[in-house]
Design a protein around this motif. Structure first.
Motif, PDB file in Angstrom:
ATOM      1  N   PHE A   1       0.824  -1.210   0.000  1.00 56.20           N
ATOM      2  CA  PHE A   1       0.000   0.000   0.000  1.00 56.20           C
ATOM      3  C   PHE A   1       0.858   1.259   0.000  1.00 56.20           C
ATOM      4  O   PHE A   1       0.577   2.211  -0.735  1.00 56.20           O
ATOM      5  CB  PHE A   1      -0.955   0.036   1.199  1.00 56.20           C
ATOM      6  N   ILE A   2       1.898   1.292   0.829  1.00 52.45           N
ATOM      7  CA  ILE A   2       2.757   2.480   0.891  1.00 52.45           C
ATOM      8  C   ILE A   2       3.416   2.723  -0.471  1.00 52.45           C
ATOM      9  O   ILE A   2       3.536   3.865  -0.933  1.00 52.45           O
ATOM     10  CB  ILE A   2       3.815   2.325   1.994  1.00 52.45           C
ATOM     11  N   ILE A   3       3.839   1.663  -1.116  1.00 55.68           N
ATOM     12  CA  ILE A   3       4.430   1.798  -2.452  1.00 55.68           C
ATOM     13  C   ILE A   3       3.391   2.324  -3.442  1.00 55.68           C
ATOM     14  O   ILE A   3       3.670   3.218  -4.248  1.00 55.68           O
ATOM     15  CB  ILE A   3       5.007   0.453  -2.916  1.00 55.68           C
ATOM     16  N   LYS A   4       2.179   1.790  -3.349  1.00 56.15           N
ATOM     17  CA  LYS A   4       1.115   2.282  -4.225  1.00 56.15           C
ATOM     18  C   LYS A   4       0.829   3.753  -3.950  1.00 56.15           C
ATOM     19  O   LYS A   4       0.693   4.559  -4.884  1.00 56.15           O
ATOM     20  CB  LYS A   4      -0.160   1.458  -4.041  1.00 56.15           C
ATOM     21  N   SER A   5       0.740   4.123  -2.680  1.00 59.20           N
ATOM     22  CA  SER A   5       0.486   5.512  -2.319  1.00 59.20           C
ATOM     23  C   SER A   5       1.540   6.432  -2.916  1.00 59.20           C
ATOM     24  O   SER A   5       1.231   7.471  -3.518  1.00 59.20           O
ATOM     25  CB  SER A   5       0.459   5.650  -0.786  1.00 59.20           C
ATOM     26  N   HIS A   6       2.796   6.047  -2.772  1.00 58.54           N
ATOM     27  CA  HIS A   6       3.897   6.865  -3.299  1.00 58.54           C
ATOM     28  C   HIS A   6       3.780   7.021  -4.812  1.00 58.54           C
ATOM     29  O   HIS A   6       3.874   8.149  -5.341  1.00 58.54           O
ATOM     30  CB  HIS A   6       5.232   6.209  -2.944  1.00 58.54           C
ATOM     31  N   ARG A   7       3.555   5.936  -5.508  1.00 60.86           N
ATOM     32  CA  ARG A   7       3.558   5.982  -6.972  1.00 60.86           C
ATOM     33  C   ARG A   7       2.298   6.648  -7.530  1.00 60.86           C
ATOM     34  O   ARG A   7       2.354   7.306  -8.574  1.00 60.86           O
ATOM     35  CB  ARG A   7       3.752   4.570  -7.517  1.00 60.86           C
ATOM     36  N   VAL A   8       1.176   6.477  -6.834  1.00 52.74           N
ATOM     37  CA  VAL A   8      -0.041   7.189  -7.246  1.00 52.74           C
ATOM     38  C   VAL A   8       0.159   8.694  -7.093  1.00 52.74           C
ATOM     39  O   VAL A   8      -0.206   9.479  -7.971  1.00 52.74           O
ATOM     40  CB  VAL A   8      -1.256   6.710  -6.423  1.00 52.74           C
ATOM     41  N   TRP A   9       0.777   9.106  -5.977  1.00 51.59           N
ATOM     42  CA  TRP A   9       1.001  10.530  -5.765  1.00 51.59           C
ATOM     43  C   TRP A   9       1.984  11.087  -6.797  1.00 51.59           C
ATOM     44  O   TRP A   9       1.798  12.197  -7.303  1.00 51.59           O
ATOM     45  CB  TRP A   9       1.504  10.799  -4.350  1.00 51.59           C
ATOM     46  N   GLU A  10       3.034  10.337  -7.115  1.00 52.98           N
ATOM     47  CA  GLU A  10       3.965  10.813  -8.141  1.00 52.98           C
ATOM     48  C   GLU A  10       3.236  11.013  -9.471  1.00 52.98           C
ATOM     49  O   GLU A  10       3.451  12.015 -10.159  1.00 52.98           O
ATOM     50  CB  GLU A  10       5.116   9.824  -8.319  1.00 52.98           C
ATOM     51  N   THR A  11       2.378  10.060  -9.806  1.00 50.86           N
ATOM     52  CA  THR A  11       1.623  10.153 -11.056  1.00 50.86           C
ATOM     53  C   THR A  11       0.692  11.354 -11.038  1.00 50.86           C
ATOM     54  O   THR A  11       0.600  12.115 -12.013  1.00 50.86           O
ATOM     55  CB  THR A  11       0.820   8.856 -11.285  1.00 50.86           C
ATOM     56  N   PHE A  12       0.004  11.542  -9.938  1.00 46.22           N
ATOM     57  CA  PHE A  12      -0.920  12.669  -9.812  1.00 46.22           C
ATOM     58  C   PHE A  12      -0.182  14.005  -9.925  1.00 46.22           C
ATOM     59  O   PHE A  12      -0.630  14.925 -10.624  1.00 46.22           O
ATOM     60  CB  PHE A  12      -1.659  12.598  -8.474  1.00 46.22           C
ATOM     61  N   LEU A  13       0.951  14.122  -9.248  1.00 46.77           N
ATOM     62  CA  LEU A  13       1.691  15.380  -9.244  1.00 46.77           C
ATOM     63  C   LEU A  13       2.187  15.744 -10.646  1.00 46.77           C
ATOM     64  O   LEU A  13       2.181  16.915 -11.032  1.00 46.77           O
ATOM     65  CB  LEU A  13       2.865  15.293  -8.267  1.00 46.77           C
ATOM     66  N   VAL A  14       2.603  14.734 -11.405  1.00 44.29           N
ATOM     67  CA  VAL A  14       3.084  15.004 -12.762  1.00 44.29           C
ATOM     68  C   VAL A  14       1.914  15.269 -13.719  1.00 44.29           C
ATOM     69  O   VAL A  14       1.912  16.247 -14.478  1.00 44.29           O
ATOM     70  CB  VAL A  14       3.936  13.830 -13.280  1.00 44.29           C
ATOM     71  N   GLU A  15       0.902  14.408 -13.664  1.00 48.97           N
ATOM     72  CA  GLU A  15      -0.168  14.490 -14.661  1.00 48.97           C
ATOM     73  C   GLU A  15      -1.202  15.567 -14.349  1.00 48.97           C
ATOM     74  O   GLU A  15      -1.796  16.143 -15.265  1.00 48.97           O
ATOM     75  CB  GLU A  15      -0.873  13.127 -14.772  1.00 48.97           C
ATOM     76  N   GLN A  16      -1.437  15.829 -13.067  1.00 50.08           N
ATOM     77  CA  GLN A  16      -2.511  16.748 -12.703  1.00 50.08           C
ATOM     78  C   GLN A  16      -2.026  18.070 -12.108  1.00 50.08           C
ATOM     79  O   GLN A  16      -2.747  19.069 -12.156  1.00 50.08           O
ATOM     80  CB  GLN A  16      -3.458  16.073 -11.693  1.00 50.08           C
ATOM     81  N   ALA A  17      -0.854  18.077 -11.505  1.00 54.75           N
ATOM     82  CA  ALA A  17      -0.392  19.278 -10.802  1.00 54.75           C
ATOM     83  C   ALA A  17       0.777  19.979 -11.490  1.00 54.75           C
ATOM     84  O   ALA A  17       1.279  20.981 -10.987  1.00 54.75           O
ATOM     85  CB  ALA A  17      -0.011  18.930  -9.356  1.00 54.75           C
ATOM     86  N   GLY A  18       1.227  19.449 -12.628  1.00 52.30           N
ATOM     87  CA  GLY A  18       2.236  20.131 -13.411  1.00 52.30           C
ATOM     88  C   GLY A  18       3.662  20.023 -12.905  1.00 52.30           C
ATOM     89  O   GLY A  18       4.538  20.786 -13.328  1.00 52.30           O
ATOM     90  N   TYR A  19       3.944  19.072 -12.002  1.00 56.19           N
ATOM     91  CA  TYR A  19       5.313  18.877 -11.522  1.00 56.19           C
ATOM     92  C   TYR A  19       6.176  18.237 -12.608  1.00 56.19           C
ATOM     93  O   TYR A  19       5.677  17.501 -13.465  1.00 56.19           O
ATOM     94  CB  TYR A  19       5.320  17.954 -10.306  1.00 56.19           C
ATOM     95  N   GLN A  20       7.473  18.516 -12.528  1.00 52.53           N
ATOM     96  CA  GLN A  20       8.432  17.794 -13.357  1.00 52.53           C
ATOM     97  C   GLN A  20       8.767  16.462 -12.672  1.00 52.53           C
ATOM     98  O   GLN A  20       8.653  16.337 -11.444  1.00 52.53           O
ATOM     99  CB  GLN A  20       9.708  18.621 -13.542  1.00 52.53           C
TER     100      GLN A  20
END
Length: 219
Positions: A75-94
């Motif tokens: 779950f922690i791994i999923k949480s981390h990778r989901v957040w990375e995906t969200f930050l790049v795809e939805q929040a404009g992070y590099q």
């Protein structure tokens, strides 16, 4: 998320990732080196995890995740990778900006939040670095789907599906089919006024209410 501390989650994730590389029991020294802590500190934490039945600890041999510890690590791994995906795809992070942010967010996010984000992004298979996102579900909310006839004023709904007729009508209004709508009022003829998340408002005729399938989580 409430039953595990950040440190416990970090240890479970570390053991999981080391197990993947070794495919056997992980040495305490390996865990300590991975987390950049002392061996005595690692030993004490692993004993605590063993008391909680999250890991199997054999002196002189090492440590291995038990089923509950394995699930929490995933779950922690999923949480981390989901957040990375969200930050790049939805929040404009590099891509090179997201790791530290995701490290903080992974521990403060409930299973419900992570699974809702995962669903919102259409169940991505990998994160921006190409790492696999665990597909198993760690929270299953009860979803209810019905048409617009049963929708309530003031409720926010996810648009599950639209008929072609409803899509064509939205095109005539120059309105992109929305991901979410909130029902703001019902007119005397049964037509409804809907609002999108970007505050666009439009009327859905009463004869098209069955053309809108809406979903919401009951808890």
């Amino acid at each position: 998320m409430d039953e595990f501390s950040k440190t416990e989650q970090d240890y479970l994730k570390a053991i999981y990732q080391l197990e993947e590389k070794k495919d056997k029991m992980v040495g305490i020294t390996d865990v300590a080196n991975y987390l950049k802590v002392s061996a005595p500190s690692a030993t004490e934490m692993i004993k605590r995890l063993a008391k909680k039945k999250l890991v199997e600890h054999k002196k002189y041999y090492g440590v291995l995740l038990k089923p509950e510890g394995y699930r929490e690590a995933r779950f922690i791994i999923k949480s981390h990778r989901v957040w990375e995906t969200f930050l790049v795809e939805q929040a404009g992070y590099q891509i090179d900006e997201v790791h530290e942010e995701a490290e903080n967010l992974e521990h403060s996010s409930s299973k419900r939040l992570v699974e809702r984000l995962y669903s919102l992004m259409q169940f991505p298979k990998t994160d921006p670095h190409g790492s696999e996102i665990p597909a198993e579900r760690f929270w299953e909310g009860e979803t209810i789907t019905h048409d617009l006839n049963q929708a309530k004023v003031g409720y926010r709904y996810e648009v599950a599906s639209l008929t072609q007729e409803a899509k064509d009508f939205l095109i005539c209004l120059n309105q992109t089919p929305p991901k979410f709508i909130t029902l703001t009022s019902v007119l005397t003829d049964g037509s409804v006024i809907a609002r999108t998340d970007d505050d666009a408002r439009f009327v859905i005729p009463h004869f098209q209410k069955k053309d809108w399938q809406l979903t919401y989580y009951s808890h």
